[in-house]
Enzyme design. Structure first.
Site, PDB file in Angstrom:
ATOM      1  N   ASN A 177      -7.653   3.607   9.116  1.00  0.00           N
ATOM      2  CA  ASN A 177      -6.941   2.516   9.765  1.00  0.00           C
ATOM      3  C   ASN A 177      -6.991   2.579  11.283  1.00  0.00           C
ATOM      4  O   ASN A 177      -6.834   1.566  11.957  1.00  0.00           O
ATOM      5  CB  ASN A 177      -5.474   2.481   9.302  1.00  0.00           C
ATOM      6  CG  ASN A 177      -4.790   3.819   9.458  1.00  0.00           C
ATOM      7  OD1 ASN A 177      -5.262   4.833   8.952  1.00  0.00           O
ATOM      8  ND2 ASN A 177      -3.668   3.838  10.151  1.00  0.00           N
TER       9      ASN A 177
ATOM     10  N   GLY B 141       0.795  -1.221   0.000  1.00  0.00           N
ATOM     11  CA  GLY B 141       0.000   0.000   0.000  1.00  0.00           C
ATOM     12  C   GLY B 141       0.827   1.270   0.000  1.00  0.00           C
ATOM     13  O   GLY B 141       0.481   2.248  -0.674  1.00  0.00           O
TER      14      GLY B 141
ATOM     15  N   CYS C 188       4.427   6.077  21.854  1.00  0.00           N
ATOM     16  CA  CYS C 188       5.433   6.549  22.798  1.00  0.00           C
ATOM     17  C   CYS C 188       6.619   7.105  22.023  1.00  0.00           C
ATOM     18  O   CYS C 188       7.168   6.443  21.151  1.00  0.00           O
ATOM     19  CB  CYS C 188       5.875   5.398  23.694  1.00  0.00           C
ATOM     20  SG  CYS C 188       6.993   5.913  25.003  1.00  0.00           S
TER      21      CYS C 188
ATOM     22  N   SER D 142      -3.040  -3.726  -0.221  1.00  0.00           N
ATOM     23  CA  SER D 142      -1.888  -4.458   0.310  1.00  0.00           C
ATOM     24  C   SER D 142      -2.331  -5.836   0.786  1.00  0.00           C
ATOM     25  O   SER D 142      -3.293  -5.958   1.553  1.00  0.00           O
ATOM     26  CB  SER D 142      -1.266  -3.683   1.474  1.00  0.00           C
ATOM     27  OG  SER D 142      -0.045  -4.266   1.880  1.00  0.00           O
ATOM     28  N   ALA D 143      -1.611  -6.884   0.353  1.00  0.00           N
ATOM     29  CA  ALA D 143      -2.053  -8.265   0.575  1.00  0.00           C
ATOM     30  C   ALA D 143      -2.087  -8.673   2.037  1.00  0.00           C
ATOM     31  O   ALA D 143      -2.948  -9.451   2.461  1.00  0.00           O
ATOM     32  CB  ALA D 143      -1.146  -9.223  -0.203  1.00  0.00           C
ATOM     33  N   HIS D 144      -1.162  -8.179   2.839  1.00  0.00           N
ATOM     34  CA  HIS D 144      -1.067  -8.695   4.207  1.00  0.00           C
ATOM     35  C   HIS D 144      -2.191  -8.215   5.110  1.00  0.00           C
ATOM     36  O   HIS D 144      -2.318  -8.667   6.249  1.00  0.00           O
ATOM     37  CB  HIS D 144       0.297  -8.367   4.819  1.00  0.00           C
ATOM     38  CG  HIS D 144       0.472  -6.950   5.268  1.00  0.00           C
ATOM     39  ND1 HIS D 144       0.453  -6.593   6.598  1.00  0.00           N
ATOM     40  CD2 HIS D 144       0.671  -5.809   4.574  1.00  0.00           C
ATOM     41  CE1 HIS D 144       0.645  -5.285   6.703  1.00  0.00           C
ATOM     42  NE2 HIS D 144       0.780  -4.788   5.482  1.00  0.00           N
TER      43      HIS D 144
ATOM     44  N   THR E  40      12.198  -7.474 -11.387  1.00  0.00           N
ATOM     45  CA  THR E  40      11.674  -8.834 -11.469  1.00  0.00           C
ATOM     46  C   THR E  40      10.512  -9.006 -10.504  1.00  0.00           C
ATOM     47  O   THR E  40      10.602  -8.656  -9.325  1.00  0.00           O
ATOM     48  CB  THR E  40      12.786  -9.846 -11.138  1.00  0.00           C
ATOM     49  OG1 THR E  40      13.872  -9.636 -12.049  1.00  0.00           O
ATOM     50  CG2 THR E  40      12.279 -11.269 -11.259  1.00  0.00           C
TER      51      THR E  40
ATOM     52  N   GLN F  91      -7.120  -0.728   4.186  1.00  0.00           N
ATOM     53  CA  GLN F  91      -7.866  -1.310   5.301  1.00  0.00           C
ATOM     54  C   GLN F  91      -9.217  -1.879   4.875  1.00  0.00           C
ATOM     55  O   GLN F  91      -9.784  -2.724   5.560  1.00  0.00           O
ATOM     56  CB  GLN F  91      -8.088  -0.263   6.396  1.00  0.00           C
ATOM     57  CG  GLN F  91      -6.835   0.140   7.132  1.00  0.00           C
ATOM     58  CD  GLN F  91      -6.251  -0.978   7.971  1.00  0.00           C
ATOM     59  OE1 GLN F  91      -6.971  -1.860   8.441  1.00  0.00           O
ATOM     60  NE2 GLN F  91      -4.944  -0.957   8.175  1.00  0.00           N
TER      61      GLN F  91
END
Length: 384
Positions: free
Chosen positions: A155, A75, A329, A203-205, A241, A183
């Site tokens: 998100n 993403g 933090c 984004s795939a994950h 590639t 998201q």
């Protein structure tokens, strides 16, 4: 199988576990089918067929055309590609770009980069729910506005943005429209036949695929300058590639997400509503951030008065619960998230902003355990 140090995983907005079916689909292209897809011999032709098969599958799943799908590393790259390069391509028309104050940092940092190059950026305000100010958009839209970028679903707080209304406002202006759907894709139905955007990042994950791979949807006949120069991959737009195994895995993961959405999504929405109702009823001085209904299925973001989110997350982790904060933090100081600031969460609540995001394996038993942990640990932190 979940990591035993994280018995209850409530951070699916950060990443998701890769499904066994996805790993199985990828395995041939990690081992024996390792040919370079740009070569002309049989081994290369087989990987090229797999690559183009994945492109066709993704296009079919989001109701797009195969030539409108460009593979990327995720993403962030997709966002950078559109914002930096499309803006540069259109600079003769103008150098004004519009986005919102609650975008992902991949969008915001790209916009900051444009500002350093002399572009003028307008950052739209949002209301208390995180919905962009459409009246402000109408006011700031100009003849020299080349691009508008508004995310599909936030998100942090889960709010789903009114993309149809934005597109309606842009119609006939020549201004291009990008959405970061990282998201949202795989969580809510998205059809490029109906979603009126020119560019979409994914984004795939985020939907149980592998990390390091994503795609950019580019509506046919829209401008897309080359992003990585070199070889002729991705129709000459992105050299290098291809990650064939990752691309095949992404297509499989999206296939599963879309096929199961009619069953998984309603179940997670019911679980989300149950979670919200119980927390607001049983834990004093708590508030829900984001829109109460127009939000991503598994997203729940609370702010608790008088609580430091970092301390609460440590205690939750001791109970085997993984979640994330709306604040981070930084050198010993609690810095409030730009999203929490933008929706004007009261100062006595903002530092106690915590995000829980549920997924396909989350069940009511886990939610009950999280609520019990919250009640106990918020009480401890408040000295009750």
């Amino acid at each position: 199988m979940q990591n035993m140090s994280c018995k209850i995983y409530m951070d699916h907005a950060a990443t998701t576990e890769m499904l066994p079916q996805v790993r199985k689909a990828m395995e041939p292209y990690l081992m024996e089918e390792y040919g370079n897809a740009s070569t002309s011999y049989e081994m290369g032709r087989r990987t090229r067929e797999a690559l183009e098969g994945a492109r066709e599958q993704i296009a079919m799943l989001i109701k797009a055309k195969p030539e409108e799908i460009f593979f990327t590393s995720g993403g962030s790259e997709s966002d950078n590609w559109v914002i930096k390069n499309v803006a540069a391509e259109k600079k003769e028309k103008g150098k004004h770009v519009i986005t919102s104050k609650i975008e992902h940092h991949a969008v915001l940092r790209s916009c900051e980069y444009l500002e350093k190059l002399g572009y003028e950026l307008t950052y739209l305000d949002v209301d208390a729910y995180g919905v962009i100010d459409l009246a402000q958009l109408r006011e700031v839209l100009r003849e020299d506005t080349t691009l508008v970028s508004v995310m599909t679903g936030n998100n942090e707080i889960g709010t789903i943005e009114p993309l149809d209304a934005v597109a309606s406002m842009l119609r006939g202006t020549g201004t291009l429209f990008h959405t970061d759907a990282v998201q949202a894709i795989g969580q809510i139905p998205l059809s490029m036949n109906q979603l009126p955007v020119d560019y979409l990042s994914a984004s795939a994950h985020k939907f149980h695929g592998p990390k390091g791979v994503g795609f950019l949807f580019v509506r046919k006949d829209r401008d897309l300058p080359s992003y990585i120069h070199g070889g002729s991959q991705e129709n000459g737009k992105r050299a290098g590639t291809e990650n064939v195994a990752g691309i095949v895995g992404m297509a499989k993961a999206l296939e599963i997400a879309v096929e199961e959405m009619q069953v998984v999504r309603p179940r997670i929405v019911r679980l989300r509503n149950y979670f919200v109702e119980r927390v607001l009823r049983e834990i004093p001085q708590g508030r829900l951030n984001g829109h109460p209904h127009k939000r991503l299925p598994g997203n729940v973001n609370f702010s608790f008065e008088g609580i430091d989110a970092t301390s609460l997350l440590v205690l939750l982790e001791e109970d085997g619960i993984c979640a994330s904060a709306g604040s981070a933090c930084n050198t010993g100081q609690t810095r409030i998230s730009h999203v929490i600031e933008a929706i004007h969460v009261p100062k006595n609540y903002a530092p106690g902003s915590v995000r829980f995001t549920m997924g396909r394996e989350t069940d009511r038993r886990q939610v009950d355990a999280v609520i019990a942990s919250l009640k106990k640990n918020i009480g401890l932190l408040r000295g009750e």
